[in-house]
Design a protein around this motif. Structure first.
Motif, PDB file in Angstrom:
ATOM      1  N   LEU A 155       0.816  -1.211   0.000  1.00  0.00           N
ATOM      2  CA  LEU A 155       0.000   0.000   0.000  1.00  0.00           C
ATOM      3  C   LEU A 155       0.852   1.264   0.000  1.00  0.00           C
ATOM      4  CD1 LEU A 155      -2.620  -1.050   2.706  1.00  0.00           C
ATOM      5  CD2 LEU A 155      -2.873  -1.146   0.206  1.00  0.00           C
ATOM      6  N   GLU A 156       0.261   2.328  -0.499  1.00  0.00           N
ATOM      7  CA  GLU A 156       0.900   3.638  -0.430  1.00  0.00           C
ATOM      8  C   GLU A 156       1.071   4.009   1.036  1.00  0.00           C
ATOM      9  OE1 GLU A 156      -0.090   7.276  -3.064  1.00  0.00           O
ATOM     10  OE2 GLU A 156      -1.309   7.482  -1.248  1.00  0.00           O
ATOM     11  N   ALA A 157       2.283   4.372   1.414  1.00  0.00           N
ATOM     12  CA  ALA A 157       2.572   4.694   2.812  1.00  0.00           C
ATOM     13  C   ALA A 157       2.671   6.195   3.043  1.00  0.00           C
ATOM     14  CB  ALA A 157       3.859   4.011   3.259  1.00  0.00           C
ATOM     15  N   ALA A 158       2.889   6.970   1.977  1.00  0.00           N
ATOM     16  CA  ALA A 158       2.936   8.433   2.071  1.00  0.00           C
ATOM     17  C   ALA A 158       2.928   9.006   0.659  1.00  0.00           C
ATOM     18  CB  ALA A 158       4.188   8.889   2.821  1.00  0.00           C
ATOM     19  N   ASN A 159       2.403  10.223   0.535  1.00  0.00           N
ATOM     20  CA  ASN A 159       2.450  10.914  -0.743  1.00  0.00           C
ATOM     21  C   ASN A 159       2.447  12.421  -0.497  1.00  0.00           C
ATOM     22  OD1 ASN A 159       2.530  11.095  -3.575  1.00  0.00           O
ATOM     23  ND2 ASN A 159       0.345  11.484  -3.638  1.00  0.00           N
ATOM     24  N   PHE A 160       3.538  13.052  -0.934  1.00  0.00           N
ATOM     25  CA  PHE A 160       3.686  14.501  -0.830  1.00  0.00           C
ATOM     26  C   PHE A 160       3.838  15.036  -2.247  1.00  0.00           C
ATOM     27  CE2 PHE A 160       6.095  18.417  -0.547  1.00  0.00           C
ATOM     28  CZ  PHE A 160       5.517  19.077   0.528  1.00  0.00           C
ATOM     29  N   ASP A 161       2.952  15.960  -2.631  1.00  0.00           N
ATOM     30  CA  ASP A 161       3.008  16.575  -3.955  1.00  0.00           C
ATOM     31  C   ASP A 161       2.774  18.070  -3.771  1.00  0.00           C
ATOM     32  OD1 ASP A 161       2.838  17.386  -6.579  1.00  0.00           O
ATOM     33  OD2 ASP A 161       1.427  15.831  -7.186  1.00  0.00           O
ATOM     34  N   ARG A 162       3.845  18.775  -3.367  1.00  0.00           N
ATOM     35  CA  ARG A 162       3.774  20.184  -2.989  1.00  0.00           C
ATOM     36  C   ARG A 162       2.743  20.400  -1.880  1.00  0.00           C
ATOM     37  NH1 ARG A 162       4.473  23.465  -8.664  1.00  0.00           N
ATOM     38  NH2 ARG A 162       6.498  22.601  -9.139  1.00  0.00           N
TER      39      ARG A 162
END
Length: 158
Positions: free
Chosen positions: A122-129
């Motif tokens: 699974l996605e554990a983190a997502n930073f996009d600005r």
């Protein structure tokens, strides 16, 4: 009753085969309404052999860092993909700080960071600005902190 077996795991293929065999025996035992301690032990051992070891020491976590690909973007940044501490990551890293501080992850020169946990898939983190998904586990938070602290320096040498 099944005969007692000694299970030795030496490779990922062996571990998967052991897990499959133990699961099949568990299902068969459930159908027969017969479950032995040996069946449970075989399943427990097979699952343990496949379960990833969770690192918590930052030095040990950093020792697992592998950068698989670097490629430049026309925007001046560099996309970096790799693995660290049981996670896959992809990051857009810049040689200089962003003009708008909120576009950057903790003044790290990272404007985009995606993290996937190998154990869960699974996605554990997502930073996009900005955060789309804050780190979902303590380990994911540690990975984000480690990448924030030094990925740009690793990529650009400054």
């Amino acid at each position: 009753m099944p005969a007692k077996r000694k299970t030795t795991t030496t490779s990922a293929n062996d571990a998967h085969a052991n897990l499959l065999r133990a699961a099949q025996e568990l299902l068969a035992a459930r159908q027969d309404q017969l479950l032995t301690a040996l069946d449970w032990n075989d399943l427990e051992n097979a699952v343990a052999a496949l379960s990833p070891v969770r690192l918590t020491d930052p030095v040990e976590m950093l020792a697992t860092l592998k950068i698989k690909k670097n490629f430049d973007r026309r925007c001046g940044g560099t996309w970096v993909t790799g693995t660290i501490a049981g996670h896959t990551f992809s990051a857009l890293v810049f040689p200089e700080h962003a003009e708008c501080e909120s576009y950057e992850l903790d003044r790290s020169r990272i404007s985009k960071l995606w993290l996937k946990d190998h154990a869960t898939g699974l996605e554990a983190a997502n930073f996009d600005r900005g955060w789309d998904r804050t780190p979902t586990t303590d380990t994911a938070q540690q990975v984000v902190d480690l990448l924030s602290a030094g990925l740009a320096e690793t990529v650009f040498g400054k």
